[in-house]
Scaffold this active site. Sequence first.
Site, PDB file in Angstrom:
ATOM      1  CG  HIS A 101      -1.983   1.019   1.208  1.00 20.71           C
ATOM      2  ND1 HIS A 101      -3.094   0.930   0.402  1.00 20.71           N
ATOM      3  CD2 HIS A 101      -2.108   2.175   1.894  1.00 20.71           C
ATOM      4  CE1 HIS A 101      -3.855   1.992   0.596  1.00 20.71           C
ATOM      5  NE2 HIS A 101      -3.282   2.768   1.491  1.00 20.71           N
ATOM      6  CB  SER A 146      -8.460   2.327  -3.394  1.00 16.86           C
ATOM      7  OG  SER A 146      -7.246   2.038  -2.727  1.00 16.86           O
ATOM      8  CG  HIS A 147     -10.406   4.204   2.534  1.00 15.07           C
ATOM      9  ND1 HIS A 147     -11.023   4.487   3.715  1.00 15.07           N
ATOM     10  CD2 HIS A 147      -9.082   4.196   2.829  1.00 15.07           C
ATOM     11  CE1 HIS A 147     -10.131   4.666   4.676  1.00 15.07           C
ATOM     12  NE2 HIS A 147      -8.944   4.492   4.154  1.00 15.07           N
ATOM     13  NE  ARG A 168      -6.175  13.421   6.698  1.00 16.60           N
ATOM     14  CZ  ARG A 168      -7.163  12.551   6.872  1.00 16.60           C
ATOM     15  NH1 ARG A 168      -8.374  12.997   7.165  1.00 16.60           N
ATOM     16  NH2 ARG A 168      -6.960  11.258   6.763  1.00 16.60           N
ATOM     17  CG  ASP A 169      -3.760  12.792  -0.103  1.00 18.07           C
ATOM     18  OD1 ASP A 169      -2.821  12.956   0.690  1.00 18.07           O
ATOM     19  OD2 ASP A 169      -4.198  11.675  -0.415  1.00 18.07           O
ATOM     20  CB  SER A 366      -5.786   8.757  14.920  1.00 16.65           C
ATOM     21  OG  SER A 366      -5.843   7.803  15.949  1.00 16.65           O
ATOM     22  CG  ASP A 563      -4.032   5.915 -12.554  1.00 14.79           C
ATOM     23  OD1 ASP A 563      -3.691   5.752 -11.367  1.00 14.79           O
ATOM     24  OD2 ASP A 563      -3.216   5.930 -13.488  1.00 14.79           O
ATOM     25  CB  SER A 603      -6.441  -0.623  -4.565  1.00 13.00           C
ATOM     26  OG  SER A 603      -7.020  -1.507  -3.637  1.00 13.00           O
TER      27      SER A 603
END
Lengths: 804, 295
Positions: A101, A146-147, A168-169, A366, A563, A603
């Site tokens: 990751h 991705s999450h 945030r990115d 967190s 992407d 991912s």
Amino acid sequence: MSNPNESTPNGSPSSSPAASSPVPSNPVPSNSTAGNSPSINSAAIPAPVADVVETLDAAAAPEIAVQLGLNLEEYENVVATQGRVPTLTELYIYSLMWSEHCSYKHSKKQLRRFSSEGEHVLQGPGENAGVISVGDGWAVAFKMESHNHPSAIEPFEGAATGVGGIIRDIFTMGARPIASLDSLRFGTLDKPRQRYLFDGAVAGIGAYGNCLGVPTIGGEVYFEEAYEGNCLINAMAIGLMREENLTRAVGSGPGNLVVLIGSSTGRDGIGGASVLASQEFDEAAENKRPAVQVGDPFEEKLLIEVCLELLKRGLFVALGDLGAAGLTSSASEMASRGGVGIDIDVRKVPQREDAMQAFEIMVSESQERMLAVVRPDDLSEVKEACERWGVAWAAIGTITDTGRFVVRDSELPAGSDIVADMPAEMLAESAPEYDPFMKRPAYLDEAQGFDLTTLKHPHGVEELNAAFLSVLASPNIASKAWIWRQYDHQVMNNTVVLPGSDAAVLRIGDTGRGEMSTRGIAASTDCNGRYCYLDPYTGAQIALAESARNLACTGAEPAAITDCLNFGNPEKPEVFWTFSEAVRGLADACKFYDIPVISGNVSFYNESFGHAIYPTPVVGIVGLVEDISCVATAAFKQAGDTIILVGETDDELGGSEYLKVVHGLVAGCPPALDLELEGDIQRVVRTAVRQRLVASAHDCSEGGIAVALAESCIAGGIGATVALDDNLPSASSLFSETQSRILVSVTDANVTAFLTLLAEAEVPYSVIGEVGGALLEIEDKLTVSLKDIAHLYNTTLEHQVLTH
Amino acid sequence: MTGVAGATVAVAATAATTAAGTTTTAAATAATTAAGTTTTTAATAAAAATAATNATNATNLHFGGVVFPGSNCEQDVVYALRFLGHEVSYVWHQDTDLAAYDAVVLPGGFSYGDYLRCGAVARFSPVMDAVSAYAHAGRPVIGICNGFQILTEAHLLPGALLRNFGLKFICESVPLRVEQSVCKWLDLAQGTVLRVPINHNEGNYFCDEATHERLEKNGQIVVRYCNPDGTRDAGGSAPNGAFDDIAGICNERGNVFGLMPHPERVCDGLAGPHATDGVPFFKVIASYVEEVRGA
């Protein structure tokens, strides 16, 4: 996280010959995926700051390393890099930074195919997000991420924190987040768990974005059996800034302070990147729930405001967000990019739980935390702003000139308080790089070779009507209003084209400061996983083509893409082949159109119980609209307008929605894509929209021309009468998903000018009918009432979610 | 976030320039026909004309736009008001002096995250005592969405906003019917239908029978949800399940107005056929301000 499709550690494209030559599709197999991990050049490693007190037991350490997700070869590399057995904290840190990751160890080599060069590009891969210039001094930052794994376990929080992370990115780059889009995949909705996942993910995305006040303006969703055990949640965010406010997460200035801003640190999300994101799912998945983070959008809203204020006031030397692998990746990447060291005391980190160990603090995921580098003289002003906004802050360390990433635990006795001492650059950039074995999957021959002529296709108006209605009622086709009605898609007062058309369009401007422009951007996300399953090279190219076509329909010119490449286990040769082919296809198409890839995410391990998802390389595209008063939507506008199909239909039912819905088949070859024709068609339609020649423009793709016509009718609340003279069998004529087609309607006054434009562009087209009436009528093939199809189209999704 | 509006003049001037040569009638017609065309130029021109008219003819007001931590529509409402020719200053939630403002806006958003009941925390912000005093002095206050929720929590308006019927957040453009009311903020013929976006999870207005009777009797119901033709279904026409289709109410004096829909999102003519339907909500308050000043 900040490891996009980077080409080399510092983000500039590699110039090595290997980067441009295609990887052979069937290389000599190596017996392990760990074929060519880097050899350690100990001379290049900066010397340790001090001796550490407590290293692991040399005999037990390899086993711990394996439990944390490293393989033995990687463990040996850790020992070589450290020059000794690592401490527990160090081992945790390496296991995260070298996880798939965070390190992209299986994909890096393939990703070098992408080009990030382009006239608009201000920042390519290697930062928290890519940035392009959009004119008049405005710049746009965007990225998709991705999450998937967290969402498959806890859909609401998984999806919500996915949105929070990508946003945030964006503001890390100095941009105010102005929009988000979401690309989602689930199993079919007849399964209760899939309805739970879908409903939960949509609610989570809405809850987070709505609370932040960032409009969710678009996205896509597909429901396929292949995603049953592993849903996909890909979130894309877009931010706007003045070019001069572009900020990078590059630590600098030894003596400067490292300041943590935002939420306190707890045990949530420990090992998220390694435990969740870099392994397949199995029966134990439920036990991984504690590794899913919980989001706090209110805290994030405050963080956005305080960070943008401090950036604008020039009080941050650098800013980075804490994503996957938390403080570890954020701090080490910041040090590595700046060629400096960082010295952190974990006890200065505000903690929300008792008795947290050093390694827990370092790897906690967190949410809603940012890491800033601040000059000592500016600290009081930073403190004032944080306190005014009610945001917690703490100076947790300093920038050093040692090149070492040093972690202290000041609760330990002085002189023996160092729990980790690692070379920052090796940690962040020298993860192993693999060149996995690949093999063309065995299923392809059978799937592609299926003889579609053996099927009994519907014949005559009655049978075709029935087939059409079942295609229209497929949740992959039907209206997605049930989803976007739950998203605030208008906040910020800049949404010009609302969700539900081909691409969303936003005005560029800062309403808060009254700095508005007449320019805009358009955005879309696209990928048909079924096409990619049947032919990953062509499928990935179609993903790009369709996203760009969606922009063309609104009048926008593609500027750059991000992407999100979702695949199964890269250690399986057949999976890796599909990954390699998809990247090759996407990279070739991007080069053909000169569209740079400015950010992205991979991912892997999207598998459950050994079954991989469809290869799903999602494209998120952003384009430029020169004049927002001059955009088109999909809706037919008025009776009497002439309907023209730009492009022509071939007999291409392979991989179609019709084949899936009517025949229960996923087979054949996906539609062919002629890149040159596709480009010509997009260009001519874009030109026509900009010259105000068209009343509506709509991409003709999934579900074929029958669905495209129905969508334009339903959106406009008006029928159409059409004749298709394509000499194809009726089912192919209606449902073929041939690419490079755009359905356009034109008012009488503009027909001649538009047809002249088409003739000059030498693109195929046909005048197929006229807008008007209360029916959608396709001569000899289809007659349905607008009222009926609108009801079916608009209620299917809600019906499937709520009343199954 | 505490700066004073500097862009008012510039925005209004731009609007006036853009609208040059467009007569009001033509612009209005254009706005109507723009409903069906691919471009929004006509609608934008119409809005610009409106703004120009406001900038030159109407009294320009100085609005105070309150910002709570977590407010997220304050920029939208500030933008809309400036677009309409008014001056706006942000008012921080810890400020306590509202004397400088002709009218006060509580914007939409999620004050303090609204993890508790919406508005339940915001009502205890220092600024809310000042808002209360300001409202009791008869001066104009408007609460939009979260602002409406805060006004009910602060007991400046009766009733409460429950979770939407259907338990889903709703973002869509809805028809609103103007009712006969004492509201100082809106002066349109009863039965006028406007289309304004709603955007909330807790917009399901509720009050007890006695309160409802009082609202009816005093003319405090300002706008109701309705069908596109202005009619209402027997079973209710509110997308969120609001009692008696109530979308917005005012206090007995009519100076405090709360509504769930977001008129500030449809003031500048940017998108869609009803892109200026929010303008009337901010138009007539100037005359009331004159009245209050005179008294």
